[in-house]
Design a protein around this motif. Structure first.
Motif, PDB file in Angstrom:
ATOM      1  N   ARG A  57       0.852  -1.187   0.000  1.00 55.91           N
ATOM      2  CA  ARG A  57       0.000   0.000   0.000  1.00 55.91           C
ATOM      3  C   ARG A  57       0.890   1.239   0.000  1.00 55.91           C
ATOM      4  NH1 ARG A  57      -5.444  -0.751   2.394  1.00 55.91           N
ATOM      5  NH2 ARG A  57      -5.763  -2.966   2.797  1.00 55.91           N
ATOM      6  N   LYS A  99       1.541   4.838   1.144  1.00 54.90           N
ATOM      7  CA  LYS A  99       1.067   5.605   2.300  1.00 54.90           C
ATOM      8  C   LYS A  99       1.366   7.089   2.197  1.00 54.90           C
ATOM      9  CE  LYS A  99       1.737   1.509   5.153  1.00 54.90           C
ATOM     10  NZ  LYS A  99       2.421   0.901   6.326  1.00 54.90           N
ATOM     11  N   CYS A 104       6.081   4.397  -7.331  1.00 54.61           N
ATOM     12  CA  CYS A 104       4.697   4.687  -6.961  1.00 54.61           C
ATOM     13  C   CYS A 104       4.363   6.134  -7.309  1.00 54.61           C
ATOM     14  CB  CYS A 104       4.481   4.425  -5.471  1.00 54.61           C
ATOM     15  SG  CYS A 104       5.545   5.410  -4.385  1.00 54.61           S
ATOM     16  N   GLU A 143       0.978  -8.934   1.407  1.00 52.39           N
ATOM     17  CA  GLU A 143      -0.427  -8.890   1.790  1.00 52.39           C
ATOM     18  C   GLU A 143      -1.134 -10.135   1.284  1.00 52.39           C
ATOM     19  OE1 GLU A 143      -2.578  -4.578   2.335  1.00 52.39           O
ATOM     20  OE2 GLU A 143      -2.631  -5.556   0.422  1.00 52.39           O
ATOM     21  N   ASP A 171      -4.928 -10.340   0.793  1.00 50.38           N
ATOM     22  CA  ASP A 171      -5.538  -9.335  -0.070  1.00 50.38           C
ATOM     23  C   ASP A 171      -5.055  -9.516  -1.506  1.00 50.38           C
ATOM     24  OD1 ASP A 171      -7.107  -7.168  -0.696  1.00 50.38           O
ATOM     25  OD2 ASP A 171      -5.516  -5.712  -0.320  1.00 50.38           O
ATOM     26  N   ASP A 183      -5.164 -10.305  -5.391  1.00 43.76           N
ATOM     27  CA  ASP A 183      -6.073 -10.207  -6.519  1.00 43.76           C
ATOM     28  C   ASP A 183      -6.069 -11.541  -7.259  1.00 43.76           C
ATOM     29  OD1 ASP A 183      -6.363  -7.906  -9.358  1.00 43.76           O
ATOM     30  OD2 ASP A 183      -7.626  -9.566  -8.667  1.00 43.76           O
ATOM     31  N   ARG A 217      -4.377  -6.427  -4.458  1.00 46.01           N
ATOM     32  CA  ARG A 217      -5.175  -5.549  -5.335  1.00 46.01           C
ATOM     33  C   ARG A 217      -4.835  -4.082  -5.106  1.00 46.01           C
ATOM     34  NH1 ARG A 217      -9.556  -3.487  -2.485  1.00 46.01           N
ATOM     35  NH2 ARG A 217      -9.933  -4.432  -0.437  1.00 46.01           N
ATOM     36  N   HIS A 218      -4.431  -3.716  -3.879  1.00 45.77           N
ATOM     37  CA  HIS A 218      -4.045  -2.324  -3.631  1.00 45.77           C
ATOM     38  C   HIS A 218      -2.780  -1.969  -4.403  1.00 45.77           C
ATOM     39  CE1 HIS A 218      -6.992  -1.316  -0.529  1.00 45.77           C
ATOM     40  NE2 HIS A 218      -6.818  -2.533  -0.043  1.00 45.77           N
ATOM     41  N   MET A 219      -1.867  -2.923  -4.494  1.00 45.66           N
ATOM     42  CA  MET A 219      -0.655  -2.666  -5.260  1.00 45.66           C
ATOM     43  C   MET A 219      -0.960  -2.561  -6.745  1.00 45.66           C
ATOM     44  SD  MET A 219       2.811  -4.913  -5.632  1.00 45.66           S
ATOM     45  CE  MET A 219       2.876  -5.230  -3.880  1.00 45.66           C
ATOM     46  N   ALA A 236      -3.730  -1.471  -8.082  1.00 39.50           N
ATOM     47  CA  ALA A 236      -4.325  -0.149  -8.304  1.00 39.50           C
ATOM     48  C   ALA A 236      -3.265   0.947  -8.258  1.00 39.50           C
ATOM     49  CB  ALA A 236      -5.414   0.107  -7.264  1.00 39.50           C
ATOM     50  N   GLU A 237      -2.312   0.839  -7.316  1.00 39.60           N
ATOM     51  CA  GLU A 237      -1.254   1.845  -7.206  1.00 39.60           C
ATOM     52  C   GLU A 237      -0.332   1.808  -8.421  1.00 39.60           C
ATOM     53  OE1 GLU A 237       1.212   4.791  -6.362  1.00 39.60           O
ATOM     54  OE2 GLU A 237      -0.736   4.390  -5.440  1.00 39.60           O
ATOM     55  N   VAL A 288      -7.504  -3.869 -12.563  1.00 40.08           N
ATOM     56  CA  VAL A 288      -8.212  -3.247 -11.451  1.00 40.08           C
ATOM     57  C   VAL A 288      -9.681  -3.601 -11.565  1.00 40.08           C
ATOM     58  CG1 VAL A 288      -8.801  -1.085 -10.301  1.00 40.08           C
ATOM     59  CG2 VAL A 288      -6.548  -1.370 -11.357  1.00 40.08           C
TER      60      VAL A 288
END
Length: 538
Positions: A408, A410, A441, A473, A476, A478, A496-498, A500-501, A535
């Motif tokens: 993630r 931050k 990022c 993660e 979490d 994907d 999935r957060h990665m 999206a990032e 995503v």
């Protein structure tokens, strides 16, 4: 090319009965004056053994045979009596489940597999070593990995006898890797073998793992010492090192009995030191070796001095329990290691930004920084942009690599902050030719760092921005990352957060970086996979 005649011979004769016909112009004398294969010669006086192959001297055939892998050399011994002698003189013996043809079980929770494999390994090793008694063994390696299910139990007296055979034959490299599994105590390495009259005067490489090593002297020819999970006190190690004057490489991993490592000044040839201690047992390194060049430290001691280090040119540092390693490097290392040319830092936590006026690394050419952001390395209170001060402290730096491990992001994203990007004109990045950022990022400070490099690195040739980093993660993930491509390959699992990032990072590159890349610079942008890293809207 030298192996082709022997390989051709093996392919022609495999599966056929050995024929005793006289072949044209080929013969090998089984017994020759001065041959190391004389011992164990069962041929009659004056008899010669013939086979169909190129007409080569016996020592040449012996050398060719020694170049074969161990299993192939053993198979070749079935072809003729001559090859049997070659096999008994085979110099490089490695005993493990793989070299013995013992495939690993599909499940590690099969006690019959463990017992059976270890039983076969020990018995085959014992048979081969008895046949090599009195021959010239150059390398002896034995790997034994038991488990809580292993009831066969290694007979250590057999291992003692194998070591005696190897040491008395003039072995040059000795490697013992053990994990007995069924009991807590370690195998006591028979040090008396090494220091007897017929002992280890020829040993140049000693690799020990999972045993107790209680040396009473040193080894005059030893150049490489590797100890992993070995019980040895700091006084015993100090005595051993003080009498091993030819030592060039020292590698210590998880030797929990050593709290203060003392490297004596007598080790003038010592050039490489590798120390790893995850249990924080090692507290101090007192180095007096004058010619140490390459150092790798993975321990709490990374924050402390390693003694005489003025000539160190290659340094790798990692500390799994202490924060602010990058900040420590900027504040302390230029004074203690002024001649560094290669520096690799792995940090698990940076609570402070890099100081604006750090000391100079006047000779540093390669800089690698690994940041475990999941462990709060470069937290939002810190600043990626501050790394430009570290780059400015390296006036002749040529290669810079920054790698992030995060799931993630931050920091504040550049896509959400419309304020102007910070600039730092006049910095000294003129020699940088290659820059690589893995885990790039959309953090505004990350974009500012990249733009600052582009503005000041006048010699830059290649800029690589990889938007994918592999976090931890696991809960979490994907599911689309498991898709298999038509080619048979597949992407690694990432959260999935990665994902999206990574898509936001690509957008940040297109908006704020791509237009600033000079035509002389090659820009490589590694984007998310169009099949796996999708995503999904929720």
């Amino acid at each position: 090319m030298a192996l082709l005649p022997l390989q051709r011979l093996l392919s022609l004769r495999r599966g056929r009965r050995r024929r005793r016909t006289r072949a044209r112009g080929t013969s090998i004398v089984a017994k020759r004056k001065g041959s190391p294969c004389q011992q164990g010669d069962s041929s009659q006086d004056g008899k010669r053994m013939r086979f169909s192959g190129p007409d080569l001297p016996m020592d040449v055939w012996h050398h060719i045979h020694s170049l074969l892998p161990m299993r192939e050399a053993a198979r070749a011994s079935c072809l003729s009596r001559a090859f049997q002698y070659f096999w008994r003189c085979y110099p490089n013996l490695t005993f493990s489940k793989s070299t013995m043809g013992l495939n690993e079980p599909k499940s590690p929770f099969h006690p019959k597999w463990t017992d059976g494999q270890n039983f076969v390994l020990v018995n085959r090793t014992d048979q081969i070593m008895k046949n090599h008694l009195g021959t010239g063994i150059k390398t002896f390696t034995f790997q034994y990995y038991g488990s809580c299910f292993d009831t066969s139990k290694l007979d250590t007296s057999k291992l003692d006898s194998w070591l005696q055979i190897a040491v008395t034959s003039g072995v040059e490299k000795l490697e013992i890797s053990l994990s007995l599994g069924y009991k807590s105590e370690h195998y006591n390495f028979p040090c008396t073998l090494l220091f007897s009259r017929s002992g280890g005067n020829s040993i140049r490489g000693l690799h020990l793992s999972g045993c107790a090593f209680r040396p009473m002297a040193g080894l005059g020819c030893l150049t490489r010492l590797h100890l992993y999970c070995v019980h040895i006190t700091e006084d015993e190690l100090g005595c051993f090192l003080s009498n091993s004057f030819a030592l060039e490489e020292l590698d210590l991993m998880e030797c929990s009995d050593i709290i203060r490592l003392k490297i004596p000044c007598l080790l003038h040839r010592l050039s490489k030191l590798d120390v790893e201690s995850d249990r924080e047992a090692l507290k101090v390194i007192e180095n007096k070796a004058p010619n140490l060049r390459t150092v790798s430290i993975s321990s709490y001691v990374a924050h402390h001095s390693i003694g005489d280090s003025l000539r160190v040119k290659d340094l790798e540092m990692h500390c799994s329990s202490e924060f602010n390693l990058v900040h420590h490097v900027c504040a302390k290392l230029p004074a203690s290691m002024p001649n560094l040319e290669i520096l690799r830092i792995s940090s698990v936590g940076e609570m402070f930004s890099v100081p604006s006026a750090p000391l100079k690394f006047l000779h540093l050419k390669h800089l690698d920084i690994y940041l475990d952001v999941e462990s709060e390395a470069f937290s939002p209170n810190s600043d990626y942009f501050s790394l430009v001060f570290l780059l400015d402290a390296c006036p002749i730096l040529e290669n810079f690599k920054l790698e992030l491990m995060h799931a993630r992001m931050k920091h504040v994203s550049v896509l959400e902050d419309s304020s102007h990007l910070r600039q730092m004109p006049g910095l000294c990045h003129g020699n940088i030719k290659k820059v690589e950022i893995i885990g790039f990022c959309s953090a505004k400070s990350m974009v500012e760092l990249t733009c600052c490099i582009l503005e000041n690195a006048t010699s830059l040739e290649c800029l690589t921005l990889d938007t994918i980093a592999f976090g931890t993660e696991n809960d979490d993930v994907d599911a689309s990352s498991l898709d298999i491509h038509k080619s048979g390959s597949k992407c690694l699992r990432i959260g999935r957060h990665m994902v999206a990032e990574a898509h936001r990072a690509v957008l940040a590159i297109e908006r704020h970086i791509a237009g600033k890349v000079p035509s002389t610079v090659k820009l490589n942008v590694i984007k998310p996979c169009s099949r796996c890293h999708i995503v999904k809207q929720r």
